[in-house]
Design a protein around this motif. Structure first.
Motif, PDB file in Angstrom:
ATOM      1  N   UNK A  56       1.127  -1.257  -0.166  1.00  0.00           N
ATOM      2  CA  UNK A  56       0.059   0.668  -0.003  1.00  0.00           C
ATOM      3  C   UNK A  56       1.007   1.325  -0.320  1.00  0.00           C
ATOM      4  N   UNK A  57      -0.043   2.588  -0.569  1.00  0.00           N
ATOM      5  CA  UNK A  57       0.531   3.660  -0.040  1.00  0.00           C
ATOM      6  C   UNK A  57       1.100   3.647   1.013  1.00  0.00           C
ATOM      7  N   UNK A  58       2.150   5.262   1.344  1.00  0.00           N
ATOM      8  CA  UNK A  58       2.552   5.262   2.383  1.00  0.00           C
ATOM      9  C   UNK A  58       0.921   6.090   3.285  1.00  0.00           C
ATOM     10  N   UNK A  59       0.397   6.408   3.068  1.00  0.00           N
ATOM     11  CA  UNK A  59      -0.329   7.224   3.298  1.00  0.00           C
ATOM     12  C   UNK A  59      -2.600   6.429   3.228  1.00  0.00           C
ATOM     13  N   UNK A  60      -2.278   5.405   2.850  1.00  0.00           N
ATOM     14  CA  UNK A  60      -3.415   3.990   2.905  1.00  0.00           C
ATOM     15  C   UNK A  60      -3.827   4.091   3.678  1.00  0.00           C
ATOM     16  N   UNK A  61      -5.156   3.934   3.717  1.00  0.00           N
ATOM     17  CA  UNK A  61      -5.132   3.411   5.615  1.00  0.00           C
ATOM     18  C   UNK A  61      -5.868   4.474   6.398  1.00  0.00           C
ATOM     19  N   UNK A  62      -4.967   5.807   6.002  1.00  0.00           N
ATOM     20  CA  UNK A  62      -5.606   6.952   6.426  1.00  0.00           C
ATOM     21  C   UNK A  62      -6.690   7.771   6.313  1.00  0.00           C
ATOM     22  N   UNK A  63      -6.882   8.986   6.652  1.00  0.00           N
ATOM     23  CA  UNK A  63      -7.798  10.205   6.205  1.00  0.00           C
ATOM     24  C   UNK A  63      -7.097  10.889   5.052  1.00  0.00           C
ATOM     25  N   UNK A  64      -6.521  10.509   4.836  1.00  0.00           N
ATOM     26  CA  UNK A  64      -5.837  11.315   3.231  1.00  0.00           C
ATOM     27  C   UNK A  64      -6.826  10.785   2.325  1.00  0.00           C
ATOM     28  N   UNK A 304     -14.265   4.087  -5.907  1.00  0.00           N
ATOM     29  CA  UNK A 304     -13.210   2.275  -5.925  1.00  0.00           C
ATOM     30  C   UNK A 304     -13.050   2.525  -5.156  1.00  0.00           C
ATOM     31  N   UNK A 305     -12.418   3.151  -3.936  1.00  0.00           N
ATOM     32  CA  UNK A 305     -12.538   3.225  -2.516  1.00  0.00           C
ATOM     33  C   UNK A 305     -12.891   4.005  -1.224  1.00  0.00           C
ATOM     34  N   UNK A 306     -12.854   3.655  -0.340  1.00  0.00           N
ATOM     35  CA  UNK A 306     -13.486   4.579   0.765  1.00  0.00           C
ATOM     36  C   UNK A 306     -12.435   5.629   0.341  1.00  0.00           C
ATOM     37  N   UNK A 307     -12.954   6.772   0.930  1.00  0.00           N
ATOM     38  CA  UNK A 307     -12.162   8.240   1.321  1.00  0.00           C
ATOM     39  C   UNK A 307     -11.473   8.902  -0.280  1.00  0.00           C
ATOM     40  N   UNK A 308     -12.311   7.792  -0.957  1.00  0.00           N
ATOM     41  CA  UNK A 308     -11.637   8.743  -2.673  1.00  0.00           C
ATOM     42  C   UNK A 308     -12.713   9.914  -2.933  1.00  0.00           C
ATOM     43  N   UNK A 309     -12.139  11.074  -3.574  1.00  0.00           N
ATOM     44  CA  UNK A 309     -12.842  12.270  -3.556  1.00  0.00           C
ATOM     45  C   UNK A 309     -12.939  12.624  -5.005  1.00  0.00           C
ATOM     46  N   UNK A 310     -12.793  12.387  -6.065  1.00  0.00           N
ATOM     47  CA  UNK A 310     -12.453  12.340  -7.505  1.00  0.00           C
ATOM     48  C   UNK A 310     -13.601  11.608  -7.805  1.00  0.00           C
ATOM     49  N   UNK A 311     -14.078  10.238  -7.399  1.00  0.00           N
ATOM     50  CA  UNK A 311     -14.816   8.996  -8.022  1.00  0.00           C
ATOM     51  C   UNK A 311     -14.624   9.728  -9.307  1.00  0.00           C
ATOM     52  N   UNK A 312     -13.767   8.882 -10.051  1.00  0.00           N
ATOM     53  CA  UNK A 312     -14.033   8.414 -11.057  1.00  0.00           C
ATOM     54  C   UNK A 312     -14.182   7.320 -12.501  1.00  0.00           C
ATOM     55  N   UNK A 313     -14.734   6.829 -10.978  1.00  0.00           N
ATOM     56  CA  UNK A 313     -14.846   5.021 -11.516  1.00  0.00           C
ATOM     57  C   UNK A 313     -16.614   4.792 -12.769  1.00  0.00           C
ATOM     58  N   UNK A 314     -16.908   4.521 -13.664  1.00  0.00           N
ATOM     59  CA  UNK A 314     -17.859   4.759 -14.637  1.00  0.00           C
ATOM     60  C   UNK A 314     -18.523   3.423 -13.858  1.00  0.00           C
TER      61      UNK A 314
END
Ligand code: SF4
Length: 347
Positions: A56-64, A304-314
């Motif tokens: 996972x990324x460094x901030x995966x699992x945080x509120x980032x 596609x994942x919790x916490x994504x604010x871009x929301x690009x998934x069709x």
């Protein structure tokens, strides 16, 4: 932080403290470095010496915001080189919540054609992750979503699953590793490089994570993190590409189809051309207009994942307006390029 090693030769596992040299690595940087350091360059990609690494990324699992991403890497059966393939899902958030910086799948069972699942959970008594192995043969050959539905029925809706479908079982060079989306659809793929075949070659069908009781990600400086999180959130929410009803939320990553086509960079007919005459018909704009016609209203994309604010998934709807899920779930430009290439190739 740990590196968790799963050995499929004897179905054992081992937890290691994250080495000092890897402390400032995560995601792609870490998967590629581990492969560079540990996988013999001349090994067969589907042999016992290749390794499949998740990080996972460094901030995966945080509120980032938009940080629920996983990097998968291995020597690719498609390119013969170090491959990285990325996906969005809550699976990496579950992995990170156990303070696992990398999960490395090693070895290969003697017995061919048999598949296993690794069940990763949190041992509260000892304060560390534990792994159990169970046969997965009953899921072999099933349509992927059906298999995932059965897994959720068996282990509960709160688990997170990474797995392979039939293509991975058969070691196809175009097979991916699939993770669930928020609606538990098996649609989020690490699709590049044939990494599903690497997982299949290790006899590993699923990695199921139950994060109950896990401690979560530890922040070194909460105030500084919060400052950065707010800045990033503001930037994403106001930029024309990433804001609500902006380019990605409206058209998905397929917004790039027309742009790449115009620039002559859309791989067409095995990249003998960079332009495809049918590009406008399969662009993000076409998906948006098609859904609008079929639904009688505008449809914006989802996370596609919790916490994504871009929301690009069709999602693409049937002519009667019903949801055809699980269907295309776009991720990053490469996914679209693959769809376009296969579409063009079949024409
Ligand atoms: S919805 Fe789009 S932007 Fe958000 S994590 Fe998934 S792929 Fe990335």
């Amino acid at each position: 932080m740990w590196i968790l090693r799963i050995n499929m030769t004897d179905r054992s596992y081992r937890l290691e403290e994250l080495p000092e040299a890897y402390k400032h690595l995560a995601g792609r940087g870490l998967t590629s470095t581990i492969i560079h350091d540990e996988v013999p360059p001349t090994c067969h990609p589907l042999g016992p010496n290749n390794k499949l690494v998740f990080s996972p990324g460094f901030v995966t699992g945080t509120a980032a915001p938009t940080s629920g991403r996983i990097s998968a890497g291995a020597k690719s059966p498609l390119t013969g080189t170090i491959k990285e393939s990325n996906a969005g899902s809550e699976w990496p958030q579950a992995l990170a919540s156990m303070r696992i910086r990398a999960l490395v799948v090693e070895g290969q069972p003697q017995e061919k054609g048999k598949f296993w699942m690794a069940l990763l959970s949190w041992d509260k008594a000892n304060g560390k992750p534990v792994v159990a192995f169970e046969p997965a043969d009953e899921y072999v050959g099933l349509p992927t979503q059906e298999a995932y539905n059965r897994l959720f029925a068996r282990f509960g809706n709160r688990v997170s699953i990474a797995g392979i479908g039939v293509a991975g079982e058969r070691l196809y060079g175009n097979s991916g590793i699939v993770f669930q989306d928020i609606q538990r659809r098996a649609t989020r793929y690490s699709g590049r490089g044939g990494l599903g075949a690497v997982m299949g070659s290790k006899g590993l069908k699923y990695i199921v994570i139950n994060r109950e009781g896990a401690p979560g990600v530890q922040l070194a400086d909460e105030a500084l993190f919060e400052e950065g999180r707010k800045k990033l959130t503001d930037a994403l929410r106001t930029h024309n590409v990433t804001k609500p009803k902006g380019a990605l939320n409206t058209y998905g990553t397929a917004v790039l189809i027309n742009i790449m086509n115009e620039a002559g960079g859309l791989p067409t007919r095995n990249f003998s051309s960079g332009r495809f005459e049918g590009a406008p018909n399969i662009s993000g704009e076409a998906i948006f207009e098609g859904n609008k016609q079929r639904l009688g209203k505008e449809l914006y994309n989802h996370a596609c994942s919790p916490g994504c604010i871009i929301q690009c998934s069709n999602t693409w709807h049937k002519p009667d307006g019903s949801d055809t899920s699980p269907v295309w779930s776009t991720n990053h430009p490469g996914h679209w390029v693959r769809i376009v290439v296969s579409t063009i190739w079949m024409m």
